[in-house]
Enzyme design. Structure first.
Site, PDB file in Angstrom:
ATOM      1  N   HIS A   1       4.336   2.122  -8.217  1.00 31.52           N
ATOM      2  CA  HIS A   1       3.443   0.957  -8.130  1.00 31.52           C
ATOM      3  C   HIS A   1       2.509   0.905  -9.341  1.00 31.52           C
ATOM      4  O   HIS A   1       2.241  -0.167  -9.887  1.00 31.52           O
ATOM      5  CB  HIS A   1       2.574   1.040  -6.864  1.00 31.52           C
ATOM      6  CG  HIS A   1       3.332   0.937  -5.576  1.00 31.52           C
ATOM      7  ND1 HIS A   1       3.554   2.011  -4.768  1.00 31.52           N
ATOM      8  CD2 HIS A   1       3.916  -0.127  -4.970  1.00 31.52           C
ATOM      9  CE1 HIS A   1       4.232   1.625  -3.697  1.00 31.52           C
ATOM     10  NE2 HIS A   1       4.477   0.345  -3.798  1.00 31.52           N
TER      11      HIS A   1
ATOM     12  N   GLY B   1       0.820  -1.211   0.000  1.00 32.81           N
ATOM     13  CA  GLY B   1       0.000   0.000   0.000  1.00 32.81           C
ATOM     14  C   GLY B   1       0.851   1.257   0.000  1.00 32.81           C
ATOM     15  O   GLY B   1       2.029   1.221  -0.329  1.00 32.81           O
TER      16      GLY B   1
END
Ligand code: PAF
Length: 288
Positions: free
Chosen positions: A37, A31
């Protein structure tokens, strides 16, 4: 986009895609997502129509309980970014679901040689925790492909070796580090930098690039080049933690047989530890 926190529900959803003959690409994350990402997800979408991302802050790979406790959690923003990127499933299990019997009785996976050197020496147990969770997530998601960033070079090397050693039917896709315009490698840790530190941070990549040029010129011993690089960093306000120049395959000392080396950099700005790396093709003679 489905947001799923139960392994059982995840398996059902995965089965459905498998029955339709659709290939799956998986990106595991903890996260606090940034553009790096999203780039992993995008590269995955080039090879498979179904994109699965996990968000799980894995307690097994933290040496320091405070780091685990303070790890930033930004689930809503992460899900929004993943939905915008066209992800099909986000898997968000909690620790009790992943480790129902706790951490100490959990079977683990360790890649000998690669798990305990370099970063592994500084953070005992970290890579064992990382390879164990990735293995477990692979078993849950059953992907055809999985994306990992080159920024975490040792992590990527360990995962590639684990997949080969355990004959996992998964193709690992290495994704190039995404950088700010300044050259600074993107990382969740950059958010922890103060405004002044943010101005200093790009020096890490600049020193690494200079070091890479010097290694390629191959005129001086690596240990002297590393000492110069440390000095440059210290002058720029960094506290150098480690600089290594090692064989790209073995992550051990460069030998006459080494065709390529990787420069691995780790340095603190204040309390934030930044890392970066660069692969260099070696000319040889050996100047370690
Ligand atoms: O790179 C990370 O964020 C983690 O090490 C990973 C691969 C998600 C495993 O927890």
């Amino acid at each position: 986009m489905l947001v799923i926190d139960s392994p059982k529900v995840l398996r059902e959803a995965i089965k459905k895609f498998k029955r339709q003959g659709k290939a799956i690409c998986f990106t595991p994350t903890m996260g606090n997502l940034h553009q790096g990402h999203i780039e992993l997800v995008k590269q995955g979408q080039k090879v498979a129509p179904i994109s699965v991302v996990s968000i799980f802050v894995n307690p097994m790979q933290f040496n320091n309980p405070d780091d685990l406790k303070n790890y930033p959690k930004t689930l809503d923003a992460d899900c929004q970014a993943l939905e915008a990127a066209g992800v099909d499933i986000v898997f968000t299990p909690n620790s009790e679901v992943i480790y129902p019997n706790g951490l100490t009785t959990q079977t683990y996976v360790e890649v000998p040689g690669l798990c305990d050197c370099l970063e592994g020496e500084l953070r005992p147990g970290h890579f064992r925790g990382m390879s164990t969770i990735v293995n477990k997530l692979f078993n849950l998601v059953q992907p055809d492909y999985a994306c990992f960033g080159e920024k975490d070079f040792q992590q990527l090397a360990i995962i590639k070796q684990m997949v080969t050693d355990l004959a996992m039917p998964i193709e690992i896709i290495p994704v190039a580090t995404v950088r700010e315009e300044s050259g600074l490698a993107m990382s969740s840790r950059n958010n922890k930098l103060t405004e002044t530190e943010k101005l200093k941070a790009p020096l890490l990549a600049a020193v690494m690039n200079q070091l890479s040029n010097d290694v390629q010129k191959n005129t001086t011993q690596h240990s002297l080049l590393i000492a110069d690089a440390c000095q440059e960093l210290e002058l720029g306000g960094f506290n150098t933690d480690a600089i290594h120049i090692v064989d790209v395959q073995t992550l051990q000392a460069v030998t006459e047989q080494s065709k390529q080396a990787v420069i691995l950099m780790a340095a603190f700005l204040g309390s934030t530890r930044l890392i970066d790396n660069k692969v260099v093709t070696l000319k040889h003679n050996l100047h370690q």
